[in-house]
Design a protein around this motif. Structure first.
Motif, PDB file in Angstrom:
ATOM      1  N   TYR A  66      84.925 -27.268 -67.654  1.00 22.86           N
ATOM      2  CA  TYR A  66      83.988 -27.345 -68.773  1.00 22.86           C
ATOM      3  C   TYR A  66      84.720 -26.896 -70.017  1.00 22.86           C
ATOM      4  CZ  TYR A  66      79.742 -26.790 -71.560  1.00 22.86           C
ATOM      5  OH  TYR A  66      78.772 -26.889 -72.531  1.00 22.86           O
ATOM      6  N   ARG A 120      85.156 -26.636 -74.120  1.00 26.52           N
ATOM      7  CA  ARG A 120      84.303 -26.544 -75.310  1.00 26.52           C
ATOM      8  C   ARG A 120      84.457 -27.783 -76.189  1.00 26.52           C
ATOM      9  NH1 ARG A 120      86.685 -22.823 -79.839  1.00 26.52           N
ATOM     10  NH2 ARG A 120      84.461 -22.451 -80.090  1.00 26.52           N
ATOM     11  N   GLY A 121      83.372 -28.133 -76.845  1.00 27.19           N
ATOM     12  CA  GLY A 121      83.336 -29.339 -77.667  1.00 27.19           C
ATOM     13  C   GLY A 121      84.289 -29.303 -78.844  1.00 27.19           C
ATOM     14  N   GLU A 122      84.761 -28.107 -79.172  1.00 22.93           N
ATOM     15  CA  GLU A 122      85.676 -27.980 -80.304  1.00 22.93           C
ATOM     16  C   GLU A 122      87.075 -28.472 -79.952  1.00 22.93           C
ATOM     17  OE1 GLU A 122      83.493 -25.867 -79.281  1.00 22.93           O
ATOM     18  OE2 GLU A 122      82.305 -25.190 -80.985  1.00 22.93           O
ATOM     19  N   TYR A 123      87.323 -28.740 -78.673  1.00 23.48           N
ATOM     20  CA  TYR A 123      88.665 -29.129 -78.234  1.00 23.48           C
ATOM     21  C   TYR A 123      88.695 -30.542 -77.643  1.00 23.48           C
ATOM     22  CZ  TYR A 123      89.903 -24.055 -78.147  1.00 23.48           C
ATOM     23  OH  TYR A 123      90.145 -22.741 -78.447  1.00 23.48           O
ATOM     24  N   PRO A 124      88.290 -31.539 -78.403  1.00 25.62           N
ATOM     25  CA  PRO A 124      88.309 -32.885 -77.802  1.00 25.62           C
ATOM     26  C   PRO A 124      89.714 -33.307 -77.386  1.00 25.62           C
ATOM     27  CG  PRO A 124      87.833 -32.992 -80.171  1.00 25.62           C
ATOM     28  CD  PRO A 124      87.769 -31.550 -79.781  1.00 25.62           C
ATOM     29  N   PHE A 125      90.716 -32.841 -78.123  1.00 22.77           N
ATOM     30  CA  PHE A 125      92.119 -33.206 -77.795  1.00 22.77           C
ATOM     31  C   PHE A 125      92.562 -32.535 -76.500  1.00 22.77           C
ATOM     32  CE2 PHE A 125      92.679 -29.150 -79.814  1.00 22.77           C
ATOM     33  CZ  PHE A 125      91.790 -29.188 -80.889  1.00 22.77           C
ATOM     34  N   ARG A 166      84.337 -31.984 -68.266  1.00 25.90           N
ATOM     35  CA  ARG A 166      83.101 -32.159 -69.034  1.00 25.90           C
ATOM     36  C   ARG A 166      83.251 -31.415 -70.356  1.00 25.90           C
ATOM     37  NH1 ARG A 166      78.389 -33.609 -66.032  1.00 25.90           N
ATOM     38  NH2 ARG A 166      79.107 -35.208 -64.600  1.00 25.90           N
ATOM     39  N   MET A 167      82.685 -31.984 -71.392  1.00 24.73           N
ATOM     40  CA  MET A 167      82.848 -31.381 -72.707  1.00 24.73           C
ATOM     41  C   MET A 167      81.568 -30.726 -73.181  1.00 24.73           C
ATOM     42  SD  MET A 167      84.829 -32.938 -75.943  1.00 24.73           S
ATOM     43  CE  MET A 167      83.721 -34.123 -76.611  1.00 24.73           C
ATOM     44  N   GLY A 168      81.678 -29.518 -73.617  1.00 27.17           N
ATOM     45  CA  GLY A 168      80.552 -28.821 -74.216  1.00 27.17           C
ATOM     46  C   GLY A 168      80.276 -29.403 -75.585  1.00 27.17           C
ATOM     47  N   ALA A 169      79.301 -28.821 -76.270  1.00 25.84           N
ATOM     48  CA  ALA A 169      78.913 -29.456 -77.528  1.00 25.84           C
ATOM     49  C   ALA A 169      78.532 -28.430 -78.587  1.00 25.84           C
ATOM     50  CB  ALA A 169      77.764 -30.432 -77.275  1.00 25.84           C
ATOM     51  N   GLY A 170      79.249 -27.314 -78.562  1.00 25.95           N
ATOM     52  CA  GLY A 170      78.976 -26.342 -79.603  1.00 25.95           C
ATOM     53  C   GLY A 170      77.892 -25.362 -79.219  1.00 25.95           C
ATOM     54  N   ALA A 171      78.162 -24.567 -78.196  1.00 26.97           N
ATOM     55  CA  ALA A 171      77.223 -23.522 -77.804  1.00 26.97           C
ATOM     56  C   ALA A 171      78.028 -22.403 -77.154  1.00 26.97           C
ATOM     57  CB  ALA A 171      76.162 -24.055 -76.845  1.00 26.97           C
ATOM     58  N   CYS A 210      77.424 -21.049 -73.608  1.00 30.55           N
ATOM     59  CA  CYS A 210      77.887 -21.766 -72.416  1.00 30.55           C
ATOM     60  C   CYS A 210      79.153 -21.149 -71.826  1.00 30.55           C
ATOM     61  CB  CYS A 210      78.087 -23.245 -72.715  1.00 30.55           C
ATOM     62  SG  CYS A 210      76.520 -24.080 -72.969  1.00 30.55           S
TER      63      CYS A 210
END
Lengths: 529, 148, 408, 353
Positions: free
Chosen positions: C121, C123-128, C154-159, C162
């Motif tokens: 899992y 974090r959404g801040e790290y798409p790369f 799976r990518m988080g989305a800013g929380a 989590c």
């Protein structure tokens, strides 16, 4: 119901719904079914011409052509027999007439049935397997199954299905009619039927008559009486002269209202006892004001045969009287004095004449109520019927051939019209149309039309359209929805100002039950230009 | 432009993959259109209310229309001490909008974010999730003018 | 001693983390191979013996945690790559430098608990990083290193919440990232209700080393009760704001002065916040503390994420804590009352103090609220949110009082 | 069985018993807001926290299994302090309009504030901040009174299965919402009102019953619903000889079929009882219209007609439609009247319709 409502929430591992829009017409039972599916993974089979809410969560949904229930059910049973999914032991030990039945079912292969019903053969197979392979499978149906000229055949076919798979007499199984009105079960139990006294004791049987004659102190007729639909027809012909109506509203609820109106007008005397001046009461010669459930003591029996108390919360409104008192007064004036100090006293009399209610007392009804049959005061009641044996001993298979509905679409009337109920209204709307919030939320009737059908006629959503049958026509707001197929339209019957029963057919009834074919009328939809 | 049904369908085999679907939708539209929330609910077998609840829980997901470039200013403590306030002010001035708004031409949406994990080079902004390091108020016009 | 010891980052920038072959060339996947040759029981015993403790908040012995997993048909290995603590980026660095070690570590855990599926899992801040990991996993599969073990990212989305393991599980399931109550613990009923081991990146990434070099070898590094290394990220007013991998008995002042090169611009040191935004503020007098879990606990702090935020003498502590209180208000999931309402009121009161509108009573209210949140909140977020406030009132109370109404 | 000590009292409970139940069994009165025995557990309001010896934090008793040897204090200083602060936090976001609130007297927030002597909140910052108007005719939604216990969300899902509402946003902005924060009528809401049933405060209430009687003033009469054949038990709320609302009893021993759950008709469709259209006097047809008549006149008239027709055409020229909506007793009398008094079996009812 052969079984109890609560079993649908936890015991049934598969539920087969046919002709019941449970979440709208029996919402609380709908909650339980949904819960069982979602939380316990119970399998769900839905057969209904409309894609009702529960169809969306069904493992198999069969959107069959209205009136082809027997074909569909025979198709499922054909699969069950051919794939060896039947409960052989149950069939051998607890049933009879299997051979004749199996012979009839033989030709109803899914491939044979598919073009009749409009359901894919594979779906019929899948449904059959789910139902037959389930550890405990329950069938529930409502008026969608029964309101056909083949209503009795449809019900018997459901019984065949349950017998074939041994799904009777155990928790979570059974053949379960979901009855539409609060005390329709009780009214039947109490002998408000033309052929039976209380507890289905036939009027034609001498011993039964003797028992009631002794109790009531008069000689009784052994001749079967008229069903409601037959009575209307007799009135139409002038053979029936007087009609006493207690809390009924045939001017909205009965088929072919023009016919009903003529029939009522033909009577020499119409008496109505009700809480409102219904469409029927407006035609009466005398009207008696009764009281609502909130003003009454007594009992109702629900669809699972549970007898429960009704308790008085407020006093009679105005000069209205208790319905039982009105009946007593009338009886007394007719030369048969009746007087009861309370509904409980009436109930005590009922017990003595009604074996299935014999063990029930008001005191025992405090709390959870009791399921009949409850023959003695120490009997716990019977939530599940047919546990060890059937009333008649062995369960009887019926060999039933499919018959088409009485009125099929043709060039002039190309659509099939079905009628039914809405979540927000009840029966003829006498009460719910006067419940402010309910009527605000749903103030008018509608005709549900598939968008493709509407497009062909140039009808847009929300526009008034005319629905025409051989009986008459009404104008309804078109609601475009793909829950109905292209050849089917659907409307509610609660709205007297746009009364669906203007359209329905009174000329053909189920030969046994006398039930009208509300679910299939040939109809035409017209754009109003 | 791909349609939302196809985008959602491409994630349907991921168990519980509604958030993945939302990401995929945002890659295409920069936000999650209303119809897409309803479709995602259907595909992933949850209620619309739940799908909406999920879409509004996460700060990187938006059910409101946003600009082509989503510029985020990190305002966590390391960037805060490195002068994030000034940078933010410079961005608001340059774009002529406040945080949470989108420029009239639909190009930029300005948002705040918590730490993006690039604290070796504070203050940090991100443009469509790509970090830009060691920004300063002076550098803002040059940085943002690169996005057309 | 002021040297880095690189276990996790030993081959940083020398290999392509996306390529399993590169990793194998420097001895990668040997640990997994060894693990496969062991019984599950022996493997867990080995990890226990290494003394490896979770590099997340609780510092629980990893082998011990695995040993609680009951038998089940399906189990999951979940990697927590949701490092949301402001000032922290060590998991990103580990992935960017040595993603294969993480993948190998998860597969080793899979062998230990008999799980076939892993989830990372991120974090959404790290798409790369997501892209990198997906490539790295594919590469590992392509060379056959993973066997029947599979990993999905799976990518988080800013929380931020989590990062809490049960919220993380909820998020993987596609839900709102609200923490669950415990018990049941994820080890018993986690992802989709089945036994699930959740560890963070750093924990998993230590496993290949432990298996390859032996538990004893790992146990001999750093602090005996919290052995191994720790990746730290330095931010704030230091000359050298970067990452380091150091043994766990490293002293905090060495982090600031030796690795960090001291306070920037020749200014004086005021405080350091360790472990990210939920960490305590440490004053100069406590700088001589080793960074291991227990030593930090003793001074009311936690190493946590390994973030080290240095503040010089000019920094306004109350302003920084006000900003931090905003962070927690923003990141509270809203499920439990103490946190949802508490973080909101903490921020209100901090702003009141910071803007000179508060009285001594507000500080008392803050301490009372902090106490209740710490005791009664549902998860770590609400329990830890007041730590920066209480630690700064304790050590830098004068800075608060300077801003109160009566002194303004 | 396991043994534990609660407030100095040693008790024995079955393994798997929740601490909350154990405490209640030991006679401790544990306050709860989010807990509902019929709903999925949330463990979120934290009002039920208790002090367990050896635990660093307080333990939410509704979600904690009782363990052997636990030593529990249910009203320790820490516990009381936490509960008071939680109440103050909730009070700070709750719109107090108790004098006109439908739940006044039956509100858990009120009860607990009274119990813990919380007269006001020390949190004097932002107050209630949502507001909400929903144009549906059934359910009043006032989220400025909501305390975010999520019982409505869980009831909508777990009891009714409608799943019409959920929490949107997060943290202090979190709010109960229909999809897109829209109207209930545009959602899958079926207006069963189960959300009202479980709401511990006045955030959800019945628009139909509004203003007609507070809970404490209403007498509740348990009876069986008058609509479909399910046979749900409901409580008629009576005030001054008028039905002013419908609530439900959730005790399975009194509400065996529905356990408190109702549908829109049962919960909101009762006001026809007091419709101005109710018939309150007998009427006789005269000159084409119906005119009021006395009971004696009307009964004599009816009896006369019936006799006349029976004598002229025989008993089978008369029929009765009894009703599926009246009681068993009335149906029994109806058929007895036809069979014993008039002498025909022409009695039926609308079972087929």
């Amino acid at each position: 119901m052969t079984n109890a409502i609560g079993e649908l929430e936890k015991d049934a591992t598969a539920i087969f719904l046919i002709g019941t829009n449970t979440t709208e017409n029996h919402p609380v039972i709908g909650y339980k079914i949904r819960k069982n599916v979602r939380e316990n993974g119970a399998k769900l089979i839905v057969a209904d011409p409309r894609e009702i809410e529960l169809a969306k969560m069904a493992d198999v949904y069969m959107q069959f052509r209205p009136g082809t229930d027997v074909a569909l059910l025979n198709g499922m049973m054909n699969v069950i027999i051919n794939e060896g999914l039947l409960d052989k032991e149950f069939v051998e030990t607890r049933t009879e007439a299997y051979e004749a039945f199996a012979q009839v079912v033989e030709k109803y292969t899914p491939e044979y049935v598919s073009p009749i019903t409009g359901v894919a053969a594979e779906d019929i197979r899948k449904a059959a397997r789910i139902y037959a392979e389930a550890e405990r499978a329950s069938i529930c149906y409502a008026m969608g199954l029964t309101q056909h000229s083949t209503g009795t055949d449809n019900v018997k076919s459901c019984c065949n299905l349950a017998l074939l798979t041994g799904n009777l007499g155990k928790p979570g199984t059974g053949v379960n009619p979901l009855r539409g009105q609060n005390n329709v079960q009780g009214a039947c139990d109490m002998g408000a039927l033309p052929v039976v006294f209380t507890a289905y004791q036939g009027v034609g049987i001498e011993a039964n008559r003797e028992k009631f004659e002794k109790a009531w102190g008069v000689k009784l007729s052994g001749q079967n009486g008229l069903t409601l639909t037959a009575a209307i027809n007799k009135a139409h012909h002038g053979e029936l002269k007087a009609l006493l109506v207690l809390g009924e509203n045939p001017m909205v609820s009965d088929p072919d209202l023009d016919h009903v109106e003529d029939a009522l007008d033909n009577l020499e005397f119409l008496m109505v006892q009700d809480i409102f001046l219904t469409e029927t009461a407006q035609r009466a010669d005398v009207v008696f004001p009764g009281v609502t459930f909130a003003e009454k003591e007594g009992t109702f029996t629900n669809t699972e045969r549970r007898v429960q108390r009704v308790r008085k919360a407020i006093s009679n409104r105005g000069d209205a009287r208790q319905d039982y008192e009105i009946l007593c007064e009338l009886s007394t004036r007719l030369g048969y004095p009746m007087s009861y100090s309370s509904p409980e006293e009436i109930f005590e009399e009922i017990r003595t004449l009604t074996p299935s209610y014999a063990g029930i007392t008001y005191q025992r009804l405090e709390g959870k109520g009791l399921h009949w049959p409850c023959p003695t005061e120490d009997h716990p009641g019977t939530p599940i019927l047919h546990k060890e044996k059937f009333n008649r001993g062995l369960g009887l298979f019926h060999a039933i051939e499919f018959r088409e509905a009485a009125e099929l679409p043709d060039a002039e009337y190309p659509l099939i019209l079905s009628t039914g109920r809405s979540l927000f209204h009840y029966h003829t709307g006498t009460m719910t149309r006067r419940a402010v919030a309910l009527d605000l939320h749903q103030p008018e009737n509608e005709i549900q039309v598939n968008p493709a059908t509407a497009a062909k006629l140039g009808i847009i959503d929300g526009e008034m359209a005319r629905v025409v049958t051989r009986r008459g026509n009404i104008e309804l707001k078109a609601r475009l929805t793909d829950i109905v197929k292209e050849n089917v339209i659907f409307t509610f019957f609660h709205f007297s100002e746009a009364a669906a029963n203007v359209l329905t057919n009174a000329s053909v009834l189920d030969p046994v039950a006398g039930i009208p074919e509300y679910k299939v009328s040939a109809a035409r939809l017209e754009k109003i230009s | 432009m791909a349609n939302y049904q196809d985008i959602i369908a491409s994630c349907k085999d991921k168990k519980g993959g509604i958030i993945e679907a939302y990401h995929a939708l945002q890659r295409e539209f920069n936000y999650i259109p209303r119809e897409a929330v309803a479709e995602a609910a259907r595909v992933f077998g949850v209620s619309e209310a739940q799908a909406y609840g999920v879409a509004t829980f996460y700060s990187y997901l938006s059910v409101e229309k946003r600009g082509k470039y989503i510029v985020r200013m990190c305002e966590s403590a390391p960037c805060h001490v490195a002068g994030a306030d000034k940078v933010l002010k410079a961005m608001e001035d340059y774009l002529g909008i406040k945080v949470g708004e989108t420029t009239a031409d639909g190009k930029f949406t300005l948002e705040l974010t918590e730490c993006v994990g690039q604290c070796q080079a504070t203050p940090v902004i991100t443009v469509n999730s790509q970090p830009v390091f060691n920004v300063s108020s002076e550098k803002i016009p040059e940085i943002l003018s690169a996005y057309k | 001693m002021a040297e880095e010891i690189r276990i996790l980052l030993a081959h940083a920038d020398q290999i392509d983390p996306a390529q399993a072959e590169d990793y194998i060339k420097v001895g990668g996947y040997k640990g997994l191979e060894k693990a496969r040759g062991m019984t599950s029981k022996d493997l867990i015993e080995e990890v226990k013996k290494s003394g490896l403790r979770g590099r997340g908040g609780a510092g629980f012995n990893a082998g011990m945690k695995w040993s609680f997993v009951p038998p089940a048909e399906v189990k999951y290995v979940v990697c927590n790559l949701d490092e949301g603590e402001p000032g922290t980026y060590k998991d990103r660095i580990i992935c960017e430098k040595n993603a294969q070690a993480l993948i190998e570590g998860m597969a080793i855990c899979g062998v230990a608990i008999n799980a076939q599926q892993g989830y990372i899992y991120c974090r959404g801040e790290y798409p790369f990083v997501v892209d990198l990991l997906r490539k790295a996993i594919q590469s590992a599969k392509d060379v056959g290193a993973l066997g029947d073990f599979d990993i999905e990212v799976r990518m988080g989305a800013g929380a931020y919440v989590c990062g809490e393991e049960t919220a993380l599980i909820e998020s993987i399931e596609g839900h709102r990232g609200e923490p669950r109550f415990k018990p049941p613990f994820p080890g018993v009923a986690g992802l989709w209700g089945v036994p699930t081991v959740v560890n963070n990146v750093e924990t998993f990434a230590c496993l290949p080393y432990i298996l390859t070099n032996g538990a004893d070898c790992f146990a001999s590094i750093g602090a005996p009760k919290y052995p191994g290394t720790k990746v730290l990220t330095l931010t704030g007013d230091v000359n050298n704001p970067t990452y380091f991998e150091v043994p766990t008995n490293y002293i905090l002042s060495d982090v600031v002065y030796k690795l960090g090169g001291g306070v920037k611009n020749g200014r004086k040191f005021k405080a350091v916040q360790v472990g990210g935004t939920s960490g305590a503020f440490i004053p100069e007098q406590n700088l001589n503390t080793p960074i291991d879990f227990d030593s930090m606990s003793a001074i009311g702090a936690a190493l946590g994420s390994g973030a080290v935020l240095v503040m010089d003498e000019t920094r306004d502590i109350v302003d920084i804590v006000t900003r931090i209180s905003k962070f927690f208000e923003h990141e509270s999931c809203g499920k439990c009352n103490p946190c949802r309402e508490g973080t909101f009121r903490c921020r209100e009161i901090m702003e009141k103090i910071n803007s000179g509108r508060a009285t001594e009573a507000d500080i008392d209210n803050l301490l009372l609220l902090a106490r209740v949140m710490k005791r009664a909140a549902l998860c770590g977020l609400g329990q830890a949110a007041p730590v920066p406030i209480t630690s700064t009132i304790e050590h830098f109370g004068h800075e608060y009082r300077r801003k109160l109404l009566q002194y303004a | 069985m396991i043994k534990l000590t609660i407030d100095g009292k040693e008790i024995e409970v079955a393994r798997g018993t929740m601490l909350l139940d154990a405490c209640r069994q030991a006679g401790a009165d544990i306050p709860t807001l989010c807990y509902d025995p019929d709903l999925r557990l949330a463990g979120s309001c934290r009002m039920c926290v208790v002090d367990v010896k050896g635990r660093p934090a307080l333990v939410a008793s509704c979600v904690a299994p009782a363990e052997n040897g636990m030593v529990v204090q249910t009203e320790s200083d820490d516990v009381v302090e936490s509960r008071k602060i939680i109440l103050e936090l909730l009070a700070a976001r709750h719109k107090f309009e108790c004098p006109t609130c439908e739940k006044d007297g039956e509100c858990k927030l009120q009860d607990y504030m009274y119990r813990y002597g919380v007269k006001e909140s020390r949190y004097d910052g932002e107050g209630p901040h949502f507001g909400m108007e929903d144009p549906n005719p059934f359910i009043e939604r006032d989220y400025d009174k909501c305390i975010m216990c999520t019982r409505c969300v869980r009831a909508c899902d777990g009891i009714t299965g409608a799943q019409a509402i959920n929490v949107k946003d997060r943290g202090h902005h979190a709010k109960i919402a229909a999809p897109f924060d829209g109207k209930l009528a545009d959602s899958t809401c079926v207006f069963c009102g189960q959300c009202i049933m479980v709401c511990p405060v006045g955030a959800l209430s019945s628009k139909v019953a509004a203003g007609q009687g507070k809970p404490a003033q209403n007498k509740k009469v348990l009876t069986t619903c008058t609509y479909c054949g399910t046979g749900c038990t409901l409580e008629l709320n009576v005030n001054n000889d008028r039905v002013v609302g419908v609530t439900s009893n959730r005790d399975e021993n009194w509400s065996p079929v529905n356990k408190g759950a109702l549908c829109v008709k049962g919960r909101f469709g009762w006001d026809f009882i007091h419709s101005p259209d109710r018939l309150t006097t007998p009427m006789i047809r005269e000159n084409g219209g119906l005119r009021p008549a006395s009971w004696d006149e009307a009964l004599d008239f009816a009896a006369g007609k019936i006799k006349e027709i029976k004598e002229k055409y025989g008993p089978d020229s008369l029929a009765m439609f009894s009703s599926a909506r009246v009681t068993n007793e009335e149906n029994y009398l109806a058929q007895k009247l036809m069979r014993a008094v008039i002498g025909t079996n022409n009695v039926d009812h609308c079972a087929r319709l």
